[in-house]
Design a protein around this motif. Structure first.
Motif, PDB file in Angstrom:
ATOM      1  N   VAL A 144      -0.580  -6.755 -13.683  1.00  0.00           N
ATOM      2  CA  VAL A 144      -0.656  -5.529 -12.890  1.00  0.00           C
ATOM      3  C   VAL A 144      -2.122  -5.245 -12.572  1.00  0.00           C
ATOM      4  O   VAL A 144      -2.920  -4.940 -13.468  1.00  0.00           O
ATOM      5  N   GLN A 145      -2.488  -5.374 -11.309  1.00  0.00           N
ATOM      6  CA  GLN A 145      -3.849  -5.093 -10.849  1.00  0.00           C
ATOM      7  C   GLN A 145      -3.944  -3.646 -10.404  1.00  0.00           C
ATOM      8  O   GLN A 145      -3.066  -3.143  -9.688  1.00  0.00           O
ATOM      9  N   LEU A 146      -5.020  -2.950 -10.819  1.00  0.00           N
ATOM     10  CA  LEU A 146      -5.184  -1.540 -10.480  1.00  0.00           C
ATOM     11  C   LEU A 146      -6.535  -1.268  -9.824  1.00  0.00           C
ATOM     12  O   LEU A 146      -7.555  -1.872 -10.195  1.00  0.00           O
ATOM     13  N   PHE A 147      -6.540  -0.347  -8.854  1.00  0.00           N
ATOM     14  CA  PHE A 147      -7.750   0.134  -8.208  1.00  0.00           C
ATOM     15  C   PHE A 147      -7.713   1.659  -8.161  1.00  0.00           C
ATOM     16  O   PHE A 147      -6.638   2.257  -8.022  1.00  0.00           O
ATOM     17  N   ALA A 148      -8.885   2.285  -8.259  1.00  0.00           N
ATOM     18  CA  ALA A 148      -9.004   3.738  -8.078  1.00  0.00           C
ATOM     19  C   ALA A 148      -9.654   3.992  -6.721  1.00  0.00           C
ATOM     20  O   ALA A 148     -10.663   3.358  -6.374  1.00  0.00           O
ATOM     21  N   ILE A 149      -9.081   4.933  -5.955  1.00  0.00           N
ATOM     22  CA  ILE A 149      -9.592   5.239  -4.613  1.00  0.00           C
ATOM     23  C   ILE A 149      -9.633   6.753  -4.423  1.00  0.00           C
ATOM     24  O   ILE A 149      -8.624   7.442  -4.627  1.00  0.00           O
ATOM     25  N   GLY A 150     -10.790   7.272  -4.015  1.00  0.00           N
ATOM     26  CA  GLY A 150     -10.905   8.683  -3.673  1.00  0.00           C
ATOM     27  C   GLY A 150     -10.305   8.938  -2.302  1.00  0.00           C
ATOM     28  O   GLY A 150     -10.501   8.148  -1.375  1.00  0.00           O
ATOM     29  N   ILE A 151      -9.567  10.058  -2.157  1.00  0.00           N
ATOM     30  CA  ILE A 151      -8.887  10.360  -0.896  1.00  0.00           C
ATOM     31  C   ILE A 151      -9.230  11.769  -0.417  1.00  0.00           C
ATOM     32  O   ILE A 151      -9.181  12.732  -1.197  1.00  0.00           O
ATOM     33  N   ALA A 152      -9.593  11.870   0.856  1.00  0.00           N
ATOM     34  CA  ALA A 152      -9.834  13.170   1.496  1.00  0.00           C
ATOM     35  C   ALA A 152      -8.961  13.254   2.743  1.00  0.00           C
ATOM     36  O   ALA A 152      -8.432  12.249   3.223  1.00  0.00           O
TER      37      ALA A 152
END
Length: 259
Positions: free
Chosen positions: A226-234
């Protein structure tokens, strides 16, 4: 008198240039805020690591700097994931994402994750709200472990919960729900014995699942990745179009049979 036409010409030329520039800057060009990405990976999981204690991710959000944007509202930090049964396919896709994850490419990495590879947003057993970590205006520490491990009974009083148990902690507060796949109906405990009794929760990914990349040549019959990424969203306040930060590679969590 001979200089009057020349002065008028210069005045009109400068005026025309000014208004041309004003129209160019204000017509048809949407103002886009540049978001700070999540930072400081305290623990990045590696699928090659054999110690289950290391199979969790931990990072710090970037909320403070993103709370004063000029043309959009910062919503928070979403966790995007994808399940693979072939580690080489995972590595190839992750390399393509990281290759465009630079400030000069803007939101290209986020768009590749969301649009090209169709990563899904991490949910919980109680909610499917995205972003998972909503904006509170201050940077916070996030810990995520996808499943409970068999060695949980061996954990000591001074051992952090995330050493063995599934859960999500944000700045020292547990969410009260464990991580689930997108849709909030399936866990990441693929090899749980409950599968034998026909459970619809602890089930293995199957070809066709939106959050799963199936390969006919699995790296191992008893392991998923399981590959995970964190992304900020506006969200733009005028157009409501989403805007993304650079992505933060949180690593790969292996889900192994018998662990």
């Amino acid at each position: 008198m001979n200089n009057i036409p020349e002065k008028i010409y210069k005045f009109l030329s400068r005026t025309l240039i000014f208004f041309s520039g004003f129209l160019f800057l204000n017509c048809g060009l949407e103002s886009v805020d540049v978001l700070d990405s999540a930072t400081t990976v305290y623990n990045q999981s590696y699928s090659s690591t054999s110690d289950p204690l290391q199979w969790y991710v931990a990072f710090k959000t970037s909320e403070k700097n993103n709370s004063n944007l000029s043309s959009s509202i910062f919503l928070g930090t979403a966790i995007y994931y994808k399940i693979y049964n072939n580690s080489s396919v995972l590595t190839t896709q992750k390399s393509a994402i990281n290759a465009v994850n630079t400030s000069s490419n803007g939101t290209a990495a986020a768009e590749k994750i969301i649009t090209t590879y169709k990563y899904q947003t991490l949910a919980t057993s109680a909610s499917t709200v995205s972003p998972l970590v909503d904006n509170k205006g201050s940077d916070r520490d996030v810990y995520i472990r996808l499943k409970k491990y068999a060695a949980a009974s061996a954990s000591g009083a001074n051992t952090p919960w995330y050493s063995y148990y599934a859960g999500i902690e944000i700045d020292g507060t547990m969410l009260g729900a464990i991580p689930y796949r997108n849709g909030g109906t399936k866990s990441f405990d693929f090899f749980n014995d409950a599968n034998i009794s026909g459970s619809t929760v602890n089930v293995k990914p199957v070809e066709g699942d939106e959050d799963y990349v199936h390969s006919s040549s699995a790296t191992s019959s008893d392991t998923y990745y399981v590959q995970l990424f964190a992304i900020g969203i506006a969200e733009n306040t005028d157009t409501f179009v989403p805007n993304y930060s650079l992505v933060l590679d949180l690593g790969t969590i292996p889900i192994k049979d018998g662990e």
